[in-house]
Design a protein around this motif. Structure first.
Motif, short mmCIF file in Angstrom:
data_model
loop_
_atom_site.label_atom_id
_atom_site.label_comp_id
_atom_site.label_asym_id
_atom_site.label_seq_id
_atom_site.Cartn_x
_atom_site.Cartn_y
_atom_site.Cartn_z
N GLY A 33 -8.00 0.17 2.29
CA GLY A 33 -8.07 -0.33 3.64
C GLY A 33 -6.72 -0.25 4.34
N TRP A 34 -6.79 -0.08 5.66
CA TRP A 34 -5.60 -0.20 6.50
C TRP A 34 -5.72 -1.51 7.28
CZ3 TRP A 34 -1.20 2.49 6.58
CH2 TRP A 34 -1.18 3.78 6.00
N PHE A 35 -4.65 -2.26 7.28
CA PHE A 35 -4.58 -3.52 7.98
C PHE A 35 -3.38 -3.49 8.91
CE2 PHE A 35 -7.62 -5.91 5.40
CZ PHE A 35 -7.72 -5.08 4.30
N ARG A 36 -3.37 -4.38 9.87
CA ARG A 36 -2.19 -4.49 10.73
C ARG A 36 -1.95 -5.93 11.12
NH1 ARG A 36 -4.55 -1.51 16.21
NH2 ARG A 36 -5.98 -3.18 16.86
N GLN A 37 -0.69 -6.20 11.39
CA GLN A 37 -0.31 -7.54 11.84
C GLN A 37 0.69 -7.41 12.95
OE1 GLN A 37 0.95 -10.29 8.78
NE2 GLN A 37 0.41 -12.02 10.07
N ALA A 38 0.30 -7.89 14.11
CA ALA A 38 1.18 -7.89 15.27
C ALA A 38 1.96 -9.20 15.30
CB ALA A 38 0.36 -7.74 16.54
N PRO A 39 3.11 -9.22 15.96
CA PRO A 39 3.90 -10.45 16.03
C PRO A 39 3.09 -11.61 16.58
CG PRO A 39 5.15 -8.59 16.87
CD PRO A 39 3.77 -8.10 16.65
N GLY A 40 3.10 -12.72 15.86
CA GLY A 40 2.40 -13.91 16.31
C GLY A 40 0.90 -13.88 16.15
N LYS A 41 0.39 -12.85 15.51
CA LYS A 41 -1.06 -12.73 15.34
C LYS A 41 -1.41 -12.66 13.86
CE LYS A 41 -2.10 -10.51 19.75
NZ LYS A 41 -2.80 -9.37 20.41
N GLU A 42 -2.67 -12.94 13.56
CA GLU A 42 -3.14 -12.84 12.19
C GLU A 42 -3.34 -11.37 11.81
OE1 GLU A 42 -5.57 -17.08 11.83
OE2 GLU A 42 -6.59 -15.17 11.47
N ARG A 43 -3.25 -11.13 10.53
CA ARG A 43 -3.52 -9.79 10.02
C ARG A 43 -4.99 -9.45 10.24
NH1 ARG A 43 -1.55 -9.36 4.17
NH2 ARG A 43 -3.28 -10.81 3.84
N GLU A 44 -5.27 -8.22 10.62
CA GLU A 44 -6.66 -7.80 10.82
C GLU A 44 -6.91 -6.47 10.11
OE1 GLU A 44 -7.58 -7.24 14.96
OE2 GLU A 44 -5.93 -5.81 15.28
N GLY A 45 -8.13 -6.32 9.66
CA GLY A 45 -8.53 -5.07 9.03
C GLY A 45 -8.82 -4.03 10.09
N VAL A 46 -8.28 -2.85 9.94
CA VAL A 46 -8.41 -1.78 10.92
C VAL A 46 -9.44 -0.75 10.48
CG1 VAL A 46 -7.19 0.10 12.08
CG2 VAL A 46 -6.05 -2.10 11.72
N SER A 47 -9.36 -0.35 9.21
CA SER A 47 -10.25 0.69 8.72
C SER A 47 -10.29 0.62 7.21
CB SER A 47 -9.76 2.07 9.17
OG SER A 47 -10.65 3.09 8.74
N ALA A 48 -11.38 1.15 6.63
CA ALA A 48 -11.49 1.19 5.18
C ALA A 48 -12.30 2.41 4.77
CB ALA A 48 -12.15 -0.08 4.64
N THR A 49 -12.08 2.83 3.54
CA THR A 49 -12.80 3.99 3.02
C THR A 49 -12.94 3.89 1.52
OG1 THR A 49 -12.90 6.42 3.05
CG2 THR A 49 -10.74 5.43 2.67
N ARG A 50 -13.93 4.60 0.99
CA ARG A 50 -14.13 4.71 -0.46
C ARG A 50 -14.26 6.18 -0.80
NH1 ARG A 50 -18.28 0.34 0.18
NH2 ARG A 50 -19.81 2.04 0.26
#
Length: 126
Positions: A33-50
């Motif tokens: 999975g790719w995740f991202r976290q912006a300043p002051g925000k919670e981490r969120e899942g962006v994309s995933a693959t198998r």
């Protein structure tokens, strides 16, 4: 071990390709999975693959703009990002896990994922 690269500064509307290189294991039995976290925000899942079945899934806000792919020969997962927006600015992380294998479950159980990279910063700004 997972190591991300490819982040940087890009203008709105631009493109970047992030890489997540694995060492010490192969992706055969993992979801990535790719995740991202912006300043002051919670981490969120962006994309995933198998790799096992080609499953891919995307956060609604990146659908049509981001593409995840696996190069098993290079043991690397890519996230192609196009039409970047300032809202995409964040530290991007890749993660791998053998148990949680969808974007939803990887996101909800992110603290338990087997492997995390250290992240790469993407800044979208003019």
């Amino acid at each position: 071990q997972l190591v991300e690269s490819g982040g940087g500064l890009v203008q709105p509307g631009g493109s970047l390709r992030l890489s997540c290189a694995a060492s010490g294991f192969t992706f055969d039995d993992y979801a990535i999975g790719w995740f991202r976290q912006a300043p002051g925000k919670e981490r969120e899942g962006v994309s995933a693959t198998r790799y096992s079945d080609g499953y891919t899934y995307y956060l609604d806000s990146v659908k049509g703009r981001f593409t995840i792919s696996i190069d098993n020969a290079k043991n690397t997962v890519y996230l192609e990002m196009h039409s970047l927006e300032p809202e995409d600015t964040a530290v991007y992380y890749c993660a791998a896990d053998r148990t949680y294998d969808t974007l939803r479950t990887m996101t909800s159980h992110s603290r338990y994922l087997d492997l995390w990279g250290r992240g790469t910063l993407v800044t979208v700004s003019s």
